[in-house]
Design a protein around this motif. Sequence first.
Motif, mmCIF file in Angstrom:
data_model
loop_
_atom_site.group_PDB
_atom_site.id
_atom_site.type_symbol
_atom_site.label_atom_id
_atom_site.label_comp_id
_atom_site.label_asym_id
_atom_site.label_seq_id
_atom_site.Cartn_x
_atom_site.Cartn_y
_atom_site.Cartn_z
ATOM 1 N N ALA A 86 0.809 -1.217 0.000
ATOM 2 C CA ALA A 86 0.000 0.000 0.000
ATOM 3 C C ALA A 86 0.844 1.271 0.000
ATOM 4 N N GLN A 87 2.112 1.170 0.356
ATOM 5 C CA GLN A 87 2.889 2.375 0.638
ATOM 6 C C GLN A 87 3.157 3.233 -0.595
ATOM 7 N N LYS A 88 3.415 2.617 -1.727
ATOM 8 C CA LYS A 88 3.766 3.398 -2.918
ATOM 9 C C LYS A 88 2.631 4.337 -3.325
ATOM 10 N N ALA A 89 1.395 3.813 -3.354
ATOM 11 C CA ALA A 89 0.266 4.666 -3.733
ATOM 12 C C ALA A 89 -0.026 5.703 -2.655
ATOM 13 N N TRP A 90 0.137 5.311 -1.393
ATOM 14 C CA TRP A 90 -0.150 6.225 -0.285
ATOM 15 C C TRP A 90 0.806 7.419 -0.302
ATOM 16 N N LYS A 91 2.088 7.172 -0.525
ATOM 17 C CA LYS A 91 3.049 8.281 -0.484
ATOM 18 C C LYS A 91 2.878 9.228 -1.673
ATOM 19 N N ARG A 92 2.266 8.735 -2.772
ATOM 20 C CA ARG A 92 2.058 9.585 -3.946
ATOM 21 C C ARG A 92 0.894 10.552 -3.778
ATOM 22 N N LEU A 93 0.046 10.311 -2.765
ATOM 23 C CA LEU A 93 -1.053 11.245 -2.512
ATOM 24 C C LEU A 93 -0.490 12.569 -2.008
ATOM 25 N N ALA A 94 -1.181 13.642 -2.308
ATOM 26 C CA ALA A 94 -0.796 14.936 -1.755
ATOM 27 C C ALA A 94 -0.910 14.892 -0.235
ATOM 28 N N GLY A 95 -0.015 15.610 0.440
ATOM 29 C CA GLY A 95 -0.066 15.642 1.897
ATOM 30 C C GLY A 95 -1.411 16.098 2.417
ATOM 31 N N SER A 96 -2.043 17.024 1.724
ATOM 32 C CA SER A 96 -3.353 17.512 2.151
ATOM 33 C C SER A 96 -4.413 16.417 2.069
ATOM 34 N N VAL A 97 -4.282 15.526 1.079
ATOM 35 C CA VAL A 97 -5.239 14.424 0.942
ATOM 36 C C VAL A 97 -5.051 13.430 2.077
ATOM 37 N N ARG A 98 -3.790 13.113 2.398
ATOM 38 C CA ARG A 98 -3.547 12.234 3.546
ATOM 39 C C ARG A 98 -4.085 12.885 4.824
ATOM 40 N N GLY A 99 -3.914 14.191 4.922
ATOM 41 C CA GLY A 99 -4.452 14.899 6.078
ATOM 42 C C GLY A 99 -5.955 14.810 6.174
ATOM 43 N N ASP A 100 -6.634 14.825 5.037
ATOM 44 C CA ASP A 100 -8.092 14.722 5.041
ATOM 45 C C ASP A 100 -8.555 13.401 5.664
ATOM 46 N N TYR A 101 -7.821 12.332 5.395
ATOM 47 C CA TYR A 101 -8.148 11.045 6.031
ATOM 48 C C TYR A 101 -8.061 11.159 7.550
#
Length: 488
Positions: free
Chosen positions: A60-75
């Motif tokens: 899962a890590q490769k796709a997760w790290k490619r997300l914008a930081g703001s998108v990860r923050g939204d989660y």
Amino acid sequence: MMANGDSPTYLNYVRGKWMRSHTGEVEASINPANGREVVGFVQNSALPDLDEAVQAAADAQKAWKRLAGSVRGDYLFKAAAILERRLDEVATAMTKEMGKTFAEAKGETARGIAILRYYAGEGMRPVGDVIPSTDSEALMFTTRVPLGVVGIITPWNFPVAIPLWKMAPALVYGNTVVIKPASETGVTCAKLIKCFEEAGFPPGVINMVTGSGSVIGRGIAEHPGIHGLSFTGSNAVGKTIGQAALARGAKYQLEMGGKNPVIVAADADLNLAVEATISGGLRSTGQKCTATSRVIVHQDVYEPFKQLLLDRIGQIKIGDGMMDDVWMGPCASERQHDTVLAYIRKGIEEGARLLCGGGHPQGRGYAEGYFIEPTIFENVTSDMTIAREEIFGPVLVLMKVESMEQAVQLANDVEFGLSASIFTSNIGAMLGFIQEIDAGLVRINAESAGVELQAPFGGMKHSSSHSREQGRAAIEFFTAVKTVFVKS
């Protein structure tokens, strides 16, 4: 979650699914206020379970790290909102598993919500700097990249705050996570993970495997697929885990024990010092790494301070943390209860004078729980076991000194250096204390326990691997710096 008699069974969480362990074995989580009550059952996992979790996190890590930081923050924002709706449910599980009062459990859960929101905001904050290059036609800058798969090992004393102050920064900076909570509070952790699941985190980004420290904890430290390891727990276990991680070149972070002093100067506000000593030393039944353990008092105010302390401790109500009028709950487990009693016996054997407490309280409602009376020793010397080793229970030792210089020297005369506080109105004494004390957290006219989530936290000497958690400092552990040079 599945039914197991009258108590639910909680499963591992791997690749977005709740799964039984390969062993088929479970371990009971016991209510420390009533040793006959099973809160739930958690998986007693084996290394194949850990391997599956690590592989899921890696996938899962490769796709997760490619997300914008703001998108990860939204989660993380979504997880915070869900945890807020479930605050009472999670706090109840915490009190029933660990024993701290419901008010404390609610406060810790609220802190967990704030942690999630703080790190959600990290997704929009800077991650590097532009650096002048000697080449006028080039651009040079730094950015940060995640470590990859991060293993997280957490203790039972803060089963919401500690997992979240490790998981939230790890996730927002682009890592995926495998967490092993303490089995004693595995039910509480499962309820946290359920919040992440409902927030829609992609499968494999977060994984939970419960089991023994000797199998799953050591397995995390030694696993070649785990690139960073964050641990909070005892010194003995932490050193073993650190050595295993070092041997294979993994990045590691250790937060361990404390033997935290409070110094009471001759000019201290004694009422304030007493209240802070009791709060810092006895809330959560003294089961905090930052809990006050040694109370170093100037001889000029020793007797009045002692009397105020004894009077106030006599008012403390002990009992089941779910009861509204209870101030202090039980030790978290039978093992911890027996360990604390062994330290009390050792103090008596070595010649300290027992002023109050020292045993299991008598009376209705105490027989089935792991309760210990608030305990105070005096005539304690620096070579005694109770003055040197972390007890992790409701035990305070009083030490009398003739000067502030002697007080600071005594405060520093242990292998730990996590937190320390002083009570004084003298600015010079405050500044001298800040300069001379060997502690990562220094508090003036405040209890030794407690750190704000936006501030760095960590210890000196044997209390830490010298890294820092929480606040912006978390980015230093959970990422690596990448320097970029661009020339057209």
